[in-house]
Design a protein around this motif. Structure first.
Motif, PDB file in Angstrom:
ATOM      1  N   LEU A  44      -9.496  -1.474  -4.280  1.00  0.00           N
ATOM      2  CA  LEU A  44      -8.695  -1.055  -5.988  1.00  0.00           C
ATOM      3  C   LEU A  44      -6.907  -0.622  -5.342  1.00  0.00           C
ATOM      4  CD1 LEU A  44     -10.468   1.724  -8.010  1.00  0.00           C
ATOM      5  CD2 LEU A  44     -10.464  -1.383  -8.237  1.00  0.00           C
ATOM      6  N   ALA A  45      -6.629   0.296  -4.519  1.00  0.00           N
ATOM      7  CA  ALA A  45      -5.539   0.246  -3.075  1.00  0.00           C
ATOM      8  C   ALA A  45      -5.213  -1.490  -2.744  1.00  0.00           C
ATOM      9  CB  ALA A  45      -5.787   1.446  -2.037  1.00  0.00           C
ATOM     10  N   SER A  46      -5.584  -1.857  -2.077  1.00  0.00           N
ATOM     11  CA  SER A  46      -5.266  -3.166  -1.082  1.00  0.00           C
ATOM     12  C   SER A  46      -5.262  -4.008  -2.200  1.00  0.00           C
ATOM     13  CB  SER A  46      -6.477  -2.995   0.026  1.00  0.00           C
ATOM     14  OG  SER A  46      -7.392  -3.127  -0.200  1.00  0.00           O
ATOM     15  N   ALA A  47      -6.265  -4.240  -2.851  1.00  0.00           N
ATOM     16  CA  ALA A  47      -5.939  -5.136  -4.304  1.00  0.00           C
ATOM     17  C   ALA A  47      -4.738  -5.416  -4.968  1.00  0.00           C
ATOM     18  CB  ALA A  47      -7.356  -5.376  -4.908  1.00  0.00           C
ATOM     19  N   TYR A  48      -3.990  -3.777  -5.469  1.00  0.00           N
ATOM     20  CA  TYR A  48      -3.352  -4.223  -6.014  1.00  0.00           C
ATOM     21  C   TYR A  48      -1.476  -4.464  -4.956  1.00  0.00           C
ATOM     22  CZ  TYR A  48       0.677  -2.136  -8.187  1.00  0.00           C
ATOM     23  OH  TYR A  48       2.068  -1.209  -8.770  1.00  0.00           O
ATOM     24  N   GLU A 114      -0.360   5.016  -5.055  1.00  0.00           N
ATOM     25  CA  GLU A 114       0.370   5.992  -5.566  1.00  0.00           C
ATOM     26  C   GLU A 114       1.729   5.155  -6.225  1.00  0.00           C
ATOM     27  OE1 GLU A 114       2.057   8.546  -2.494  1.00  0.00           O
ATOM     28  OE2 GLU A 114       0.472   8.749  -1.046  1.00  0.00           O
ATOM     29  N   ILE A 115       1.710   3.478  -5.406  1.00  0.00           N
ATOM     30  CA  ILE A 115       2.746   2.646  -5.812  1.00  0.00           C
ATOM     31  C   ILE A 115       3.057   2.574  -7.613  1.00  0.00           C
ATOM     32  CG2 ILE A 115       3.700   0.328  -6.219  1.00  0.00           C
ATOM     33  CD1 ILE A 115       3.623   1.310  -2.953  1.00  0.00           C
ATOM     34  N   ILE A 256       8.387   0.936  -1.900  1.00  0.00           N
ATOM     35  CA  ILE A 256       7.404   1.791  -0.666  1.00  0.00           C
ATOM     36  C   ILE A 256       8.732   2.392  -1.157  1.00  0.00           C
ATOM     37  CG2 ILE A 256       7.019   2.018   1.347  1.00  0.00           C
ATOM     38  CD1 ILE A 256       5.060  -0.453   1.284  1.00  0.00           C
ATOM     39  N   ASN A 257       9.676   1.586  -0.558  1.00  0.00           N
ATOM     40  CA  ASN A 257      11.342   2.620  -0.265  1.00  0.00           C
ATOM     41  C   ASN A 257      11.354   3.893  -1.920  1.00  0.00           C
ATOM     42  OD1 ASN A 257      11.906   1.765   2.283  1.00  0.00           O
ATOM     43  ND2 ASN A 257      12.660   0.024   1.918  1.00  0.00           N
ATOM     44  N   ALA A 258      11.307   3.281  -2.486  1.00  0.00           N
ATOM     45  CA  ALA A 258      11.880   3.452  -4.069  1.00  0.00           C
ATOM     46  C   ALA A 258      11.104   4.656  -4.172  1.00  0.00           C
ATOM     47  CB  ALA A 258      11.602   2.634  -5.062  1.00  0.00           C
ATOM     48  N   LEU A 259       9.351   4.135  -3.709  1.00  0.00           N
ATOM     49  CA  LEU A 259       8.318   5.690  -3.983  1.00  0.00           C
ATOM     50  C   LEU A 259       8.619   6.809  -2.916  1.00  0.00           C
ATOM     51  CD1 LEU A 259       5.442   7.083  -5.098  1.00  0.00           C
ATOM     52  CD2 LEU A 259       4.314   5.784  -2.924  1.00  0.00           C
ATOM     53  N   ILE A 270      -1.314  13.273  -4.006  1.00  0.00           N
ATOM     54  CA  ILE A 270      -2.700  12.099  -4.102  1.00  0.00           C
ATOM     55  C   ILE A 270      -2.702  11.699  -2.605  1.00  0.00           C
ATOM     56  CG2 ILE A 270      -2.446  10.112  -4.894  1.00  0.00           C
ATOM     57  CD1 ILE A 270      -0.715  10.585  -6.373  1.00  0.00           C
ATOM     58  N   MET A 271      -2.143  11.841  -1.960  1.00  0.00           N
ATOM     59  CA  MET A 271      -2.498  11.326  -0.516  1.00  0.00           C
ATOM     60  C   MET A 271      -3.001  12.340  -0.073  1.00  0.00           C
ATOM     61  SD  MET A 271      -2.083  11.871   3.525  1.00  0.00           S
ATOM     62  CE  MET A 271      -0.430  12.565   3.607  1.00  0.00           C
TER      63      MET A 271
END
Length: 366
Positions: A44-48, A114-115, A256-259, A270-271
């Motif tokens: 799910l994470a990599s597909a997104y 997380e994104i 990622i920078n915005a996160l 979450i991590m």
């Protein structure tokens, strides 16, 4: 069926585990389920994440599936290679590299999710950054065209100033010859005498010059204004050309920078959640006492090790015995007189042949 699948995911030896108790099997079913669902989360994470890169669902699904298989294989390998020891520190040292790898995998898996979880907040940050980029872009493009636009405006203003100056001069000459006729200035004689005529001719000449100047400068002003409109159009075109680039500023790195600009605590928890999921099979094996499966696996390994050592010793002994037997056989053969005479005869014939060949070669050189 599901039980056997999760046992397969755990990487345990099924032949050994089948002879263990139900509780031991349940433990490895739980470990295998954790490995499997970690791979699902990785998919799910990599597909997104890849969807944000390719902006297409099919490449994202394909690469996401490949990535999940890689994570599944790594987790299964990590869990299956951890062996129970008699001392906890030995087990911990054995598992340390695998725990580090699990931490890396957990961070990689958690970041895209997380994104997605904080997508609305990230969009707000990106919108603010896009607005700032648009303003900065307009300012930068405006500065690029500023010198040409300022120069164009200054030239138009100078041409208009020349016309106004000439108009003022004509108006002043008009006032001079009118007041001369009225007798209020100049010669102060009422009427249109020679002085009046001279001043009137000077005014008429200046008026003609004004008309010519107006015609010339107005043509130049129209040309300058047309150039100014074109410069403004070029400026607007440059801004519009860069607008799609700014609008497309929402890729993976930008998100990622915005996160990272958001509060770090929710993202950190979450991590930690994914870290707990990823390391849970390893932690479970470290904390669990030595079970029936571990004893049977250890017994099978030690039995195999003993068999291999015994086979190695027997092979070495066989080679050593065979070498000693051959040494004795050749020692007995060396004392046989018949073989000695035969060897002496063959050596003599060989020396004679060598001598004859040498003499023939010497003769050929003469």
């Amino acid at each position: 069926m599901l039980k056997q699948f999760f046992i397969l995911c755990s990487g345990a030896d099924r032949d050994i585990l089948e002879n263990c108790s139900e509780g031991e099997q349940t433990k490895y079913v739980g470990i295998g389920a954790t490995v499997f669902f970690t791979a699902v989360m990785a998919f799910l994470a990599s597909a997104y994440a890849l969807f944000t890169v390719f902006d297409s669902i099919y490449p994202a699904l394909i690469f996401g599936f490949v990535w999940s298989l890689l994570i599944f294989n790594l987790d299964r390998f990590i869990v299956s290679t951890i062996k129970k020891r008699d001392r906890f520190m030995d087990e911990f040292l054995q598992a340390t590299p695998r725990i580090i790898l699990a931490v890396i995998i957990a961070i990689v898996i958690s970041k895209p999710l997380e994104i997605k979880i904080f997508e609305k907040e990230i969009n707000t940050v990106l919108l603010k950054e896009k607005n700032e980029m648009e303003l900065a872009n307009k300012k930068q493009v405006g500065n690029y065209f500023k010198s040409d636009l300022d120069k164009n405006k200054a030239e138009i203003a100078a041409l208009k100033a020349d016309i106004l100056k000439k108009e003022k001069e004509v108006n002043d000459l008009y006032s001079v010859y009118i007041t001369e006729a009225e007798g209020t200035t100049g010669t102060k004689k009422l009427g249109k005498g020679p002085v009046y005529k001279e001043k009137r001719e000077k005014h008429d000449a200046a008026l003609k010059e004004l008309e010519v100047l107006k015609k010339t400068n107005e043509a130049k002003i129209a040309e300058k204004e047309k150039a100014g409109v074109q410069l403004q159009a070029d400026l607007d075109k440059k801004v519009s050309q860069t607008q799609p680039i700014i609008e497309g500023f929402d890729g993976l790195m930008a998100r990622i920078n915005a996160l990272n600009k958001l509060p770090w605590l929710p993202s950190f928890f979450i991590m930690l959640l994914f870290l707990a999921i990823e390391t849970s099979p390893i932690i479970a094996k470290l904390l669990a006492p030595k079970g029936e499966f571990d004893f049977k696996q250890e017994e099978a390994e030690t039995a195999m090790k003993a068999t291999l050592e015994q086979n190695k010793y027997q092979r070495e002994l066989l080679v050593k015995t065979s070498a000693e037997m051959h040494d004795k056989v050749y020692a007995d053969i060396a004392e046989d007189k018949g073989l000695f005479d035969l060897q002496r005869k063959n050596a003599k014939e060989l020396l004679e042949l060598q001598s004859h060949k040498f003499v023939e070669k010497q003769k050929a050189t003469l």
